[in-house]
Write a protein that holds these residues in place. Structure first.
Motif, short mmCIF file in Angstrom:
data_model
loop_
_atom_site.label_atom_id
_atom_site.label_comp_id
_atom_site.label_asym_id
_atom_site.label_seq_id
_atom_site.Cartn_x
_atom_site.Cartn_y
_atom_site.Cartn_z
N UNK A 67 0.82 -1.21 0.00
CA UNK A 67 0.00 0.00 0.00
C UNK A 67 0.85 1.27 0.00
N UNK A 68 1.98 1.23 0.68
CA UNK A 68 2.86 2.40 0.67
C UNK A 68 3.52 2.57 -0.69
N UNK A 69 3.87 1.48 -1.33
CA UNK A 69 4.40 1.58 -2.69
C UNK A 69 3.36 2.21 -3.62
N UNK A 70 2.10 1.79 -3.49
CA UNK A 70 1.04 2.37 -4.31
C UNK A 70 0.89 3.87 -4.07
N UNK A 71 1.22 4.29 -2.84
CA UNK A 71 1.11 5.70 -2.48
C UNK A 71 2.36 6.49 -2.87
N UNK A 72 3.28 5.84 -3.57
CA UNK A 72 4.45 6.55 -4.07
C UNK A 72 5.69 6.48 -3.21
N UNK A 73 5.65 5.71 -2.13
CA UNK A 73 6.83 5.58 -1.27
C UNK A 73 7.79 4.54 -1.83
N UNK A 74 9.07 4.76 -1.58
CA UNK A 74 10.10 3.77 -1.89
C UNK A 74 10.82 3.42 -0.59
N UNK A 75 11.29 2.19 -0.52
CA UNK A 75 11.97 1.71 0.68
C UNK A 75 13.48 1.72 0.45
N UNK A 76 14.19 2.38 1.34
CA UNK A 76 15.64 2.53 1.23
C UNK A 76 16.32 1.92 2.45
N UNK A 77 17.61 1.63 2.30
CA UNK A 77 18.38 1.13 3.44
C UNK A 77 19.04 2.29 4.17
N UNK A 78 19.52 2.03 5.37
CA UNK A 78 20.23 3.08 6.11
C UNK A 78 21.48 3.51 5.37
N UNK A 79 22.11 2.60 4.63
CA UNK A 79 23.27 2.99 3.83
C UNK A 79 22.88 4.05 2.81
N UNK A 80 21.70 3.91 2.21
CA UNK A 80 21.23 4.93 1.26
C UNK A 80 21.06 6.27 1.95
N UNK A 81 20.52 6.23 3.16
CA UNK A 81 20.30 7.47 3.91
C UNK A 81 21.61 8.20 4.14
N UNK A 82 22.63 7.48 4.58
CA UNK A 82 23.89 8.13 4.91
C UNK A 82 24.73 8.43 3.69
N UNK A 83 24.47 7.74 2.60
CA UNK A 83 25.17 8.07 1.35
C UNK A 83 24.76 9.45 0.87
N UNK A 120 23.94 11.95 2.98
CA UNK A 120 24.15 12.93 4.04
C UNK A 120 25.62 13.32 4.10
N UNK A 121 25.87 14.59 4.40
CA UNK A 121 27.24 15.04 4.64
C UNK A 121 27.56 14.72 6.09
N UNK A 122 28.09 13.51 6.27
CA UNK A 122 28.31 13.05 7.64
C UNK A 122 29.66 12.36 7.71
N UNK A 123 30.49 12.77 8.64
CA UNK A 123 31.85 12.25 8.74
C UNK A 123 31.87 10.96 9.54
N UNK A 124 31.71 9.84 8.86
CA UNK A 124 31.81 8.53 9.52
C UNK A 124 32.46 7.57 8.52
N UNK A 125 33.77 7.36 8.62
CA UNK A 125 34.48 6.54 7.64
C UNK A 125 34.17 5.06 7.75
N UNK A 126 33.39 4.65 8.78
CA UNK A 126 33.14 3.23 8.99
C UNK A 126 31.75 2.81 8.58
#
Length: 268
Positions: free
Chosen positions: A240-256, A258-264
């Motif tokens: 139902x969320x896909x039908x409503x236009x949402x996409x599901x992402x991983x946390x790696x996608x979120x931080x990719x 973001x300008x966030x200094x975490x080399x690990x």
């Protein structure tokens, strides 16, 4: 001679006070994670004070509120027979997730943890014994995180573990700093409800309605795998969320993004 000794002592005190190596202790006042729930598509709001503290240490509780993206996360304290059902749905719908596991879960549900990684999901750190991290010393915090990371690697080959969810949602500035210094990012959530009481399950519609009522762009969902309601509702939620236009992402996608200094950051 006495004047010389006094001078040396005075200079020593001055150096102690002025030296940049001498820092005040980081506050360890326990904070229980909380926020104003999302409604009608408006994002959850943790308030300026919480958000500034999280930003200081690179922690997150939601993604970009202008993008219809969702980050699905599960807390795994123990296995209650529903994780494989959840994994089946995620595989069928091609949806990534992060599973925050404890030591008990790693020790007692090896097959499920191995499957998580084999199917492309991320295993995050929920501490080994699930203590209130604000109430244990620095060495204990390190042991808690190191044991989960080590055992996960031994079971699955996942080399990097970068995401931490504090037990019970309790944290402090001290634990934020300790985690960041150890290469972890605190991941809180912007959508949750009481789903962990296994003797008070109310049917799939309870889970479905709570999710759909609070959903918003950039939401980080917290669900517990012990819940039959969650397992039974998940496929319909995703469709139902896909039908409503949402996409599901991983946390790696979120931080990719973001300008966030975490080399690990976790890498497959």
């Amino acid at each position: 001679m006495k004047k010389f000794i006094k001078l040396v002592l005075a200079l020593g005190v001055l150096f102690f006070v002025a030296s940049p190596l001498v820092q005040a202790a980081v506050p360890n006042t326990p904070i229980n994670w909380g926020f104003k729930k999302a409604s009608e598509g408006r994002p959850a709001d943790a308030g300026k004070q919480h958000e500034q503290l999280l930003e200081k240490y690179g922690a997150v509780y939601k993604g970009d509120s202008n993008k219809k993206e969702i980050y699905l996360t599960f807390d795994n304290g123990y296995e209650n027979g529903y994780t494989n059902q959840i994994l089946d749905v995620l595989k069928k719908e091609k949806v990534p997730a992060t599973f925050f596991v404890t030591g008990h879960y790693l020790e007692s549900a090896e097959d499920q943890v191995i499957r998580m990684v084999e199917e492309g999901h991320i295993v995050g750190n929920h501490s080994y014994y699930h203590p209130d991290l604000t109430q244990v010393d620095d060495a204990r915090v390190k042991r808690e995180l190191d044991r989960v990371k080590k055992l996960t690697y031994e079971l699955t080959g996942q080399k990097h573990m970068s995401y931490l969810r504090p037990p019970r949602g309790v944290f402090s500035e001290r634990t934020l700093k300790l985690a960041k210094d150890a290469g972890y990012t605190h991941v809180f959530w912007s959508l949750a409800f009481v789903d962990w009481n296994t003797d008070q399950q109310k049917g799939w519609e309870y889970s479905y309605n709570n999710i759909m009522r609070q959903i918003h762009p950039g939401a980080i969902l917290l669900l517990h795998t012990v819940s039959k309601d969650n397992a039974d509702a998940l496929e319909k939620v995703i469709k139902d969320l896909k039908k409503d236009g949402y996409t599901f992402k991983s946390l790696d996608d979120l931080f990719a993004n973001k300008e966030f200094d975490n080399p690990m950051l976790h890498k497959k």
